[in-house]
Motif scaffolding. Structure first.
Motif, mmCIF file in Angstrom:
data_model
loop_
_atom_site.group_PDB
_atom_site.id
_atom_site.type_symbol
_atom_site.label_atom_id
_atom_site.label_comp_id
_atom_site.label_asym_id
_atom_site.label_seq_id
_atom_site.Cartn_x
_atom_site.Cartn_y
_atom_site.Cartn_z
ATOM 1 N N VAL A 24 -36.001 47.933 -28.003
ATOM 2 C CA VAL A 24 -37.117 48.676 -28.585
ATOM 3 C C VAL A 24 -38.440 48.159 -28.019
ATOM 4 O O VAL A 24 -39.317 48.937 -27.627
ATOM 5 C CB VAL A 24 -37.095 48.583 -30.127
ATOM 6 C CG1 VAL A 24 -38.385 49.099 -30.733
ATOM 7 C CG2 VAL A 24 -35.908 49.342 -30.684
ATOM 8 N N LEU A 25 -38.591 46.853 -27.962
ATOM 9 C CA LEU A 25 -39.821 46.282 -27.425
ATOM 10 C C LEU A 25 -39.975 46.579 -25.937
ATOM 11 O O LEU A 25 -41.084 46.839 -25.464
ATOM 12 C CB LEU A 25 -39.858 44.774 -27.675
ATOM 13 C CG LEU A 25 -40.143 44.365 -29.121
ATOM 14 C CD1 LEU A 25 -39.940 42.865 -29.300
ATOM 15 C CD2 LEU A 25 -41.540 44.774 -29.524
ATOM 16 N N LEU A 26 -38.886 46.566 -25.206
ATOM 17 C CA LEU A 26 -38.950 46.896 -23.787
ATOM 18 C C LEU A 26 -39.384 48.351 -23.594
ATOM 19 O O LEU A 26 -40.215 48.650 -22.735
ATOM 20 C CB LEU A 26 -37.604 46.651 -23.116
ATOM 21 C CG LEU A 26 -37.527 46.962 -21.624
ATOM 22 C CD1 LEU A 26 -38.493 46.073 -20.846
ATOM 23 C CD2 LEU A 26 -36.110 46.790 -21.117
ATOM 24 N N GLY A 27 -38.826 49.241 -24.394
ATOM 25 C CA GLY A 27 -39.227 50.642 -24.319
ATOM 26 C C GLY A 27 -40.701 50.831 -24.623
ATOM 27 O O GLY A 27 -41.396 51.608 -23.954
ATOM 28 N N PRO A 32 -46.899 53.959 -21.156
ATOM 29 C CA PRO A 32 -48.252 53.838 -20.605
ATOM 30 C C PRO A 32 -49.365 54.180 -21.602
ATOM 31 O O PRO A 32 -50.542 53.974 -21.308
ATOM 32 C CB PRO A 32 -48.257 54.841 -19.443
ATOM 33 C CG PRO A 32 -47.184 55.805 -19.750
ATOM 34 C CD PRO A 32 -46.152 55.060 -20.550
ATOM 35 N N ASP A 33 -49.024 54.672 -22.788
ATOM 36 C CA ASP A 33 -50.045 54.998 -23.786
ATOM 37 C C ASP A 33 -50.640 53.757 -24.452
ATOM 38 O O ASP A 33 -51.718 53.833 -25.041
ATOM 39 C CB ASP A 33 -49.464 55.920 -24.863
ATOM 40 C CG ASP A 33 -49.128 57.299 -24.319
ATOM 41 O OD1 ASP A 33 -49.712 57.690 -23.288
ATOM 42 O OD2 ASP A 33 -48.275 57.980 -24.921
ATOM 43 N N PHE A 34 -49.956 52.637 -24.379
ATOM 44 C CA PHE A 34 -50.457 51.400 -24.971
ATOM 45 C C PHE A 34 -51.393 50.697 -23.991
ATOM 46 O O PHE A 34 -51.205 50.787 -22.781
ATOM 47 C CB PHE A 34 -49.305 50.448 -25.322
ATOM 48 C CG PHE A 34 -48.498 50.875 -26.512
ATOM 49 C CD1 PHE A 34 -49.013 50.763 -27.786
ATOM 50 C CD2 PHE A 34 -47.222 51.383 -26.356
ATOM 51 C CE1 PHE A 34 -48.273 51.147 -28.888
ATOM 52 C CE2 PHE A 34 -46.470 51.781 -27.441
ATOM 53 C CZ PHE A 34 -47.001 51.664 -28.715
ATOM 54 N N PRO A 35 -52.375 49.951 -24.504
ATOM 55 C CA PRO A 35 -53.230 49.149 -23.619
ATOM 56 C C PRO A 35 -52.404 48.068 -22.915
ATOM 57 O O PRO A 35 -51.343 47.656 -23.395
ATOM 58 C CB PRO A 35 -54.249 48.507 -24.561
ATOM 59 C CG PRO A 35 -54.143 49.235 -25.850
ATOM 60 C CD PRO A 35 -52.796 49.879 -25.905
ATOM 61 N N ALA A 36 -52.913 47.596 -21.799
ATOM 62 C CA ALA A 36 -52.169 46.633 -20.977
ATOM 63 C C ALA A 36 -51.826 45.360 -21.743
ATOM 64 O O ALA A 36 -50.705 44.851 -21.635
ATOM 65 C CB ALA A 36 -52.966 46.295 -19.724
ATOM 66 N N TRP A 37 -52.759 44.839 -22.525
ATOM 67 C CA TRP A 37 -52.489 43.573 -23.221
ATOM 68 C C TRP A 37 -51.379 43.746 -24.259
ATOM 69 O O TRP A 37 -50.583 42.830 -24.481
ATOM 70 C CB TRP A 37 -53.764 43.001 -23.847
ATOM 71 C CG TRP A 37 -54.306 43.798 -25.006
ATOM 72 C CD1 TRP A 37 -55.191 44.834 -24.940
ATOM 73 C CD2 TRP A 37 -53.978 43.638 -26.382
ATOM 74 N NE1 TRP A 37 -55.434 45.331 -26.193
ATOM 75 C CE2 TRP A 37 -54.708 44.608 -27.108
ATOM 76 C CE3 TRP A 37 -53.142 42.774 -27.077
ATOM 77 C CZ2 TRP A 37 -54.620 44.730 -28.484
ATOM 78 C CZ3 TRP A 37 -53.065 42.901 -28.450
ATOM 79 C CH2 TRP A 37 -53.801 43.866 -29.138
ATOM 80 N N GLU A 38 -51.303 44.934 -24.897
ATOM 81 C CA GLU A 38 -50.224 45.171 -25.858
ATOM 82 C C GLU A 38 -48.885 45.322 -25.133
ATOM 83 O O GLU A 38 -47.852 44.860 -25.632
ATOM 84 C CB GLU A 38 -50.501 46.428 -26.683
ATOM 85 C CG GLU A 38 -51.596 46.248 -27.719
ATOM 86 C CD GLU A 38 -51.801 47.484 -28.568
ATOM 87 O OE1 GLU A 38 -51.059 48.473 -28.412
ATOM 88 O OE2 GLU A 38 -52.726 47.463 -29.403
ATOM 89 N N ARG A 39 -48.897 45.956 -23.976
ATOM 90 C CA ARG A 39 -47.666 46.103 -23.205
ATOM 91 C C ARG A 39 -47.145 44.746 -22.748
ATOM 92 O O ARG A 39 -45.935 44.497 -22.758
ATOM 93 C CB ARG A 39 -47.920 47.024 -22.014
ATOM 94 C CG ARG A 39 -48.201 48.454 -22.458
ATOM 95 C CD ARG A 39 -48.607 49.347 -21.336
ATOM 96 N NE ARG A 39 -47.522 49.469 -20.387
ATOM 97 C CZ ARG A 39 -47.662 49.959 -19.169
ATOM 98 N NH1 ARG A 39 -48.834 50.362 -18.745
ATOM 99 N NH2 ARG A 39 -46.627 50.049 -18.374
ATOM 100 N N VAL A 40 -48.060 43.852 -22.354
ATOM 101 C CA VAL A 40 -47.652 42.501 -21.946
ATOM 102 C C VAL A 40 -47.060 41.754 -23.136
ATOM 103 O O VAL A 40 -46.009 41.105 -23.019
ATOM 104 C CB VAL A 40 -48.839 41.727 -21.336
ATOM 105 C CG1 VAL A 40 -48.506 40.253 -21.168
ATOM 106 C CG2 VAL A 40 -49.257 42.347 -20.014
#
Length: 66
Positions: A24-27, A32-40
């Protein structure tokens, strides 16, 4: 350390939960809708979830140092 051949029901359930949480976290990390820091942050959480799911395999690899 004594080798066991079977895992308890709780160990199997927690392994499945950690693996699904990692998926779930990997998905979410790939969204791409999330900001970069949240994706990291979610990517780091995904790696942690997969590591937790594989904790018994990791422990057995670390355990046979000789």
């Amino acid at each position: 350390m004594t080798k066991r051949t079977q895992k308890s029901t709780g160990e199997v359930i927690s392994t499945i939960v950690f693996a699904l949480g990692g998926l779930v976290l990997l998905g979410a990390a790939l969204d791409p809708d999330f900001p970069a820091w949240e994706r990291v942050a979610m990517g780091i959480g995904a790696v942690g979830g997969f590591a937790a799911a594989g904790r018994f395999a990791i422990a057995s690899m670390v355990g046979r140092k000789g």
